[in-house]
Design an enzyme around this catalytic site. Sequence first.
Site, PDB file in Angstrom:
ATOM      1  N   PHE A 198      48.134  23.894  79.248  1.00  0.00           N
ATOM      2  CA  PHE A 198      46.820  23.250  79.236  1.00  0.00           C
ATOM      3  C   PHE A 198      45.948  23.761  78.227  1.00  0.00           C
ATOM      4  O   PHE A 198      46.054  25.071  77.995  1.00  0.00           O
ATOM      5  CB  PHE A 198      46.129  23.717  80.540  1.00  0.00           C
ATOM      6  N   ASP A 199      45.341  22.891  77.573  1.00  0.00           N
ATOM      7  CA  ASP A 199      44.330  23.447  76.938  1.00  0.00           C
ATOM      8  C   ASP A 199      43.314  23.965  77.449  1.00  0.00           C
ATOM      9  O   ASP A 199      43.138  23.630  78.757  1.00  0.00           O
ATOM     10  CB  ASP A 199      43.639  22.140  75.795  1.00  0.00           C
TER      11      ASP A 199
END
Length: 216
Positions: free
Chosen positions: A8-9
Amino acid sequence: MNRKYLFFDLDGTLTDSMPGITRGVQYALAHLGIEVDDLKTLLPFIGPPLRDSFRVYYGLDEARIDLAVSKYREYYEPRGLFENAPYEGIPELLQELQSAGFRLVMATSKPEHLARRIASHFGFADRFAHIAGSAADGSRDSKADVIRHAIRTLGIADRREAVMIGDRRHDIEGAAAAGVDAIGVLWGYGSRDELLTAGAHTLAADLGELRRLLLG
């Protein structure tokens, strides 16, 4: 979707970090004699490596970039870091994904120590098997480098088991450079066209759609 590792960013994907980042950039530019009144004009700074953005959007040379980054941190680290909030439903989704057996990884261009502080502050640090960001010495600031670092750290042998989830082209392009597929999300700061042009394998318009993609 048969995956084991979900990367995940952070900014624009897990949290809405617009206030703190844009105010930090505004503060930094003011010290260089550049006044910015409309914070919305600084939205392109959310996501990409900070040094690249100062270079691309304001044409700063390396010495002025060094000063801008220093001033940005002067504002951001004690204050702007927490002018930020998780998107509604993110903590619950992370818990559900972890409970379903996924190994969650944060992969951000933000300095790693700051990413860890943010995750701890919002109570989801323990959802992640690893939190990866840029190094304190300024290295590993591209998304591809961050993803590769996380892959090495976790000992992922088959990159088909991983997918990157992010809102900007840098997430999609960084994933491709690291040999990982990517899902673009549309609730952050990148457009549909940006994400598709960058090569996103699929898009999620909202958290419900992302949940269906990941959990079926």
